[in-house]
Every structure is written in structure tokens, then in C-alpha cells.
Design a protein around this motif. Sequence first.
Motif, PDB file in Angstrom:
ATOM      1  N   ALA A  43       0.828  -1.207   0.000  1.00 24.77           N
ATOM      2  CA  ALA A  43       0.000   0.000   0.000  1.00 24.77           C
ATOM      3  C   ALA A  43       0.862   1.258   0.000  1.00 24.77           C
ATOM      4  O   ALA A  43       0.572   2.236  -0.704  1.00 24.77           O
ATOM      5  N   GLU A  44       1.931   1.235   0.780  1.00 23.82           N
ATOM      6  CA  GLU A  44       2.830   2.387   0.834  1.00 23.82           C
ATOM      7  C   GLU A  44       3.482   2.638  -0.523  1.00 23.82           C
ATOM      8  O   GLU A  44       3.614   3.784  -0.967  1.00 23.82           O
ATOM      9  N   ALA A  45       3.856   1.550  -1.197  1.00 30.30           N
ATOM     10  CA  ALA A  45       4.507   1.679  -2.502  1.00 30.30           C
ATOM     11  C   ALA A  45       3.539   2.173  -3.574  1.00 30.30           C
ATOM     12  O   ALA A  45       3.950   2.824  -4.537  1.00 30.30           O
ATOM     13  N   LEU A  46       2.247   1.880  -3.405  1.00 22.47           N
ATOM     14  CA  LEU A  46       1.252   2.228  -4.424  1.00 22.47           C
ATOM     15  C   LEU A  46       0.551   3.556  -4.153  1.00 22.47           C
ATOM     16  O   LEU A  46      -0.161   4.071  -5.022  1.00 22.47           O
ATOM     17  N   ALA A  47       0.731   4.114  -2.969  1.00 20.70           N
ATOM     18  CA  ALA A  47      -0.048   5.277  -2.542  1.00 20.70           C
ATOM     19  C   ALA A  47       0.062   6.456  -3.496  1.00 20.70           C
ATOM     20  O   ALA A  47      -0.918   7.179  -3.731  1.00 20.70           O
ATOM     21  N   SER A  48       1.238   6.670  -4.067  1.00 17.87           N
ATOM     22  CA  SER A  48       1.433   7.833  -4.937  1.00 17.87           C
ATOM     23  C   SER A  48       0.636   7.741  -6.232  1.00 17.87           C
ATOM     24  O   SER A  48       0.449   8.744  -6.926  1.00 17.87           O
ATOM     25  N   ASP A  49       0.155   6.548  -6.571  1.00 16.27           N
ATOM     26  CA  ASP A  49      -0.634   6.368  -7.790  1.00 16.27           C
ATOM     27  C   ASP A  49      -2.131   6.511  -7.539  1.00 16.27           C
ATOM     28  O   ASP A  49      -2.929   6.343  -8.464  1.00 16.27           O
ATOM     29  N   LEU A  50      -2.504   6.803  -6.303  1.00 13.92           N
ATOM     30  CA  LEU A  50      -3.917   6.838  -5.926  1.00 13.92           C
ATOM     31  C   LEU A  50      -4.290   8.223  -5.418  1.00 13.92           C
ATOM     32  O   LEU A  50      -3.694   8.731  -4.462  1.00 13.92           O
ATOM     33  N   GLU A  51      -5.275   8.830  -6.050  1.00 14.35           N
ATOM     34  CA  GLU A  51      -5.683  10.185  -5.677  1.00 14.35           C
ATOM     35  C   GLU A  51      -6.112  10.273  -4.221  1.00 14.35           C
ATOM     36  O   GLU A  51      -5.817  11.256  -3.525  1.00 14.35           O
ATOM     37  N   LEU A  52      -6.811   9.239  -3.739  1.00 12.15           N
ATOM     38  CA  LEU A  52      -7.298   9.239  -2.360  1.00 12.15           C
ATOM     39  C   LEU A  52      -6.459   8.343  -1.448  1.00 12.15           C
ATOM     40  O   LEU A  52      -6.840   8.093  -0.299  1.00 12.15           O
ATOM     41  N   GLY A  53      -5.345   7.847  -1.957  1.00 16.18           N
ATOM     42  CA  GLY A  53      -4.446   7.054  -1.133  1.00 16.18           C
ATOM     43  C   GLY A  53      -4.986   5.680  -0.800  1.00 16.18           C
ATOM     44  O   GLY A  53      -5.827   5.123  -1.506  1.00 16.18           O
ATOM     45  N   ALA A  54      -4.491   5.130   0.302  1.00 14.70           N
ATOM     46  CA  ALA A  54      -4.885   3.792   0.755  1.00 14.70           C
ATOM     47  C   ALA A  54      -5.512   3.882   2.138  1.00 14.70           C
ATOM     48  O   ALA A  54      -5.075   4.673   2.980  1.00 14.70           O
ATOM     49  N   ARG A  55      -6.534   3.080   2.370  1.00 11.97           N
ATOM     50  CA  ARG A  55      -7.197   3.009   3.679  1.00 11.97           C
ATOM     51  C   ARG A  55      -7.221   1.553   4.131  1.00 11.97           C
ATOM     52  O   ARG A  55      -7.510   0.652   3.337  1.00 11.97           O
ATOM     53  N   ARG A  56      -6.965   1.348   5.408  1.00 12.69           N
ATOM     54  CA  ARG A  56      -6.892   0.003   5.957  1.00 12.69           C
ATOM     55  C   ARG A  56      -8.286  -0.599   6.136  1.00 12.69           C
ATOM     56  O   ARG A  56      -9.157  -0.012   6.785  1.00 12.69           O
ATOM     57  N   LEU A  57      -8.483  -1.792   5.584  1.00  9.14           N
ATOM     58  CA  LEU A  57      -9.744  -2.509   5.774  1.00  9.14           C
ATOM     59  C   LEU A  57      -9.939  -2.928   7.224  1.00  9.14           C
ATOM     60  O   LEU A  57     -11.070  -3.072   7.692  1.00  9.14           O
ATOM     61  N   ASP A  58      -8.834  -3.161   7.914  1.00  6.09           N
ATOM     62  CA  ASP A  58      -8.921  -3.563   9.313  1.00  6.09           C
ATOM     63  C   ASP A  58      -8.417  -2.455  10.240  1.00  6.09           C
ATOM     64  O   ASP A  58      -8.031  -2.710  11.378  1.00  6.09           O
ATOM     65  N   GLY A  59      -8.451  -1.227   9.752  1.00  4.10           N
ATOM     66  CA  GLY A  59      -8.026  -0.089  10.557  1.00  4.10           C
ATOM     67  C   GLY A  59      -9.148   0.428  11.442  1.00  4.10           C
ATOM     68  O   GLY A  59     -10.320   0.063  11.286  1.00  4.10           O
TER      69      GLY A  59
END
Length: 350
Positions: free
Chosen positions: A131-147
Motif C-alpha cells: 500500500a505504501e509503494a502504491l499510494a502515490s498512484d492513488l488520488e485518495l491514497g490507501a485506507r486500511r480494511l482492518d483499521g
Amino acid sequence: MRVPMIDVNVSTDVIASRAMSIVGMLDHAATSFSSKACVVAPERSVTFLQFRAEVLNIASWLHRIGIRPRDRVAILDVNSLNFMLAACAVGAIGAIIVPLNYRQRVPEMRYQIRDSGARLLLVGSRYDSEAEALASDLELGARRLDGDVFQACLSAGDGAADVELEHNSDSPFAICYTSGTTGNPKGAVITQRVAHMRALKLLYELGLRHDDVMHMTTPMFHISCLMLSLGGLLRGSTQVVAPQFDVDSTLALIGRHGVTFINVVPTILSMILNRPDFTPAMLKGLRVIMYTAAPISFPIVPGIDFAGVVRDSAAPEFAPATACCSPAGAWARHGPAVLPNAPGSSPSGC
């Protein structure tokens, strides 16, 4: 001689669902099977009524963070209750899921995120580094399903009262990518209507019953497992979820929960049957065994002849998944000719 299909006895009220949409599935399931167990997961269980309520709460949260109809939302996780809830929530507001294969490397995932135009990644904690490696490709970033935020929204809110739900069954539901063995992966667009019809087709061909207990060992990012999950939702079958396959834990799960339907690949079947202390009694409750990905080998079949055997040929670009069936005891009565799609088998096996 044509071998009959597994006996089917399914109520036609499923077809009468007001719309072939994700919301229509949820409404039908919550109304018809309200207090029945919908999903049994390691961390908790939910009824069909609770499942719908949590899906709508997640849908409201997705809307609040900026997801709109036709937006793409990537999901990266092992099989989980949260995966199922998130997928249905995305569809409920008319957005589109992009299930990612957790066995792939980050560059392969990045290609699918960029190609699909995904704005958000919903990810399980075991894939934090991806997720950290892919975050820059996502306008809204990454959110944890189990967060904490995701978990809090399961019980908070008023069931998406602030969101316009998607009832158009022609709205895209998923973009499922092929393996890319002959080039870049291709994204197959699955509409909500097609997803509904795939699930309904499997429901009828498999003869799923409301008292069935299902367990899928194949990953939810694959179209076969995804459609089976929707089929269970439509039929009111309980689904027992485990993150990944393990021989010992799977056999324990089958016995503990009274599993009657299992989805596997031939390798998994071999691992179970070749377990040193395996006895047929460990699988005595199984009514249907569905296998996918590859033809089954002859040596396996006598060990599973107590159940109906189904070959599924699902692929992302197929409109309906295809299935061939042989009933319990068919091998003992007719031999190899009844084996669905085995090498050298007769077409009469389908």
C-alpha cells in the motif's frame, strides 16, 4: 448415457428481486434471511440483516471520503469479511471494484491501478508495504480494511441515508484483470446485472440451498470466488471465511461449522486427500465439491465420490461462468466417463 445434473430445488423468489443490482441483492437477502448467519469469519459473525447494514454504513463512509459513481476502488486483501463488505459497499454507490491479486508484485499491481484509474485502495494490514509503494498512484491514497476508521464506520451512521444508492443493474460493478501471461493484463468489466446473472446461474447449477454452509478456498480476487460469494448472498447460504488455505485449519473448519459446499483447486484436493491421517469421515458433511483452475486427475475422484462434483471454468471475460456436474456416487456406477472435463473423459460427463 447423459449423467443428470445435481438435483436443484431453488425458489423462484430470487428471480423476482426488484433489480439485478448489488443493492437489490442486499435488500433481498436482508428481507428473506434476516437473522440467519450470513458470514462466519475468524474475528466475528454477522447475520444477513447486519451484513446489509454494515455495507450501507461503509457506502456512506466511502461517499464522505470522496468516492462517487463510476470511481474505481482497488481492493487488496486475503479472503475476509471486510473484503466482502467493501466490495458490496463500493457497488452499492455505483463505484467499481478492482480486485488485486495479492500474489503479484507491486509493479503488476501498479499497472492495474493505473490502467483502471483507481482513486482509492482498500487494503488489509498484511499488505501495508504494498500500500505504501502504491499510494502515490492513488488520488485518495490507501485506507486500511482492518483499521480503526473502517471498523468504527461498521456500526456508525444511519445506513447510507445521505447517499444515493445505485439501482441501475447496467452499472459496472467490477474490473477483473486477466493474468497477463501473453502481454499486459486486460481488465474485463463486469456489470451488476452480469454479476447477478453469474451468481444466479451458479446458484441453480450447483443447487445451492438456504441451509448450505459454504467455504471457498480460492481467493476472492478471482472471479469464481467473487461470484460464488454473491450466489451465497442471493440464496441465503452461510459463508465461512478463512484468510488462506491450510490443510489442518480447513479440515477443522469443515467439521466445526458443518460445511456442505466447498470450492477448491485440484492441488488443494490432493493435499487434503493425501494427508497422512486423512479419513473420509473428515469430509462427511460435504454435499458439493466444486473445483476450478485445472482438470482433475483420475486418482483423486474415488476419494470424493460421496459428493456431487462440479467443474467450474470461470474466467474474467466469460459472461456466465460455466459448470459441468456429476452427482454423488457417479464414479462408482459409471467410472471415468462421468468425470467433468477430465483428460480423456467423455462429453457425457457434463
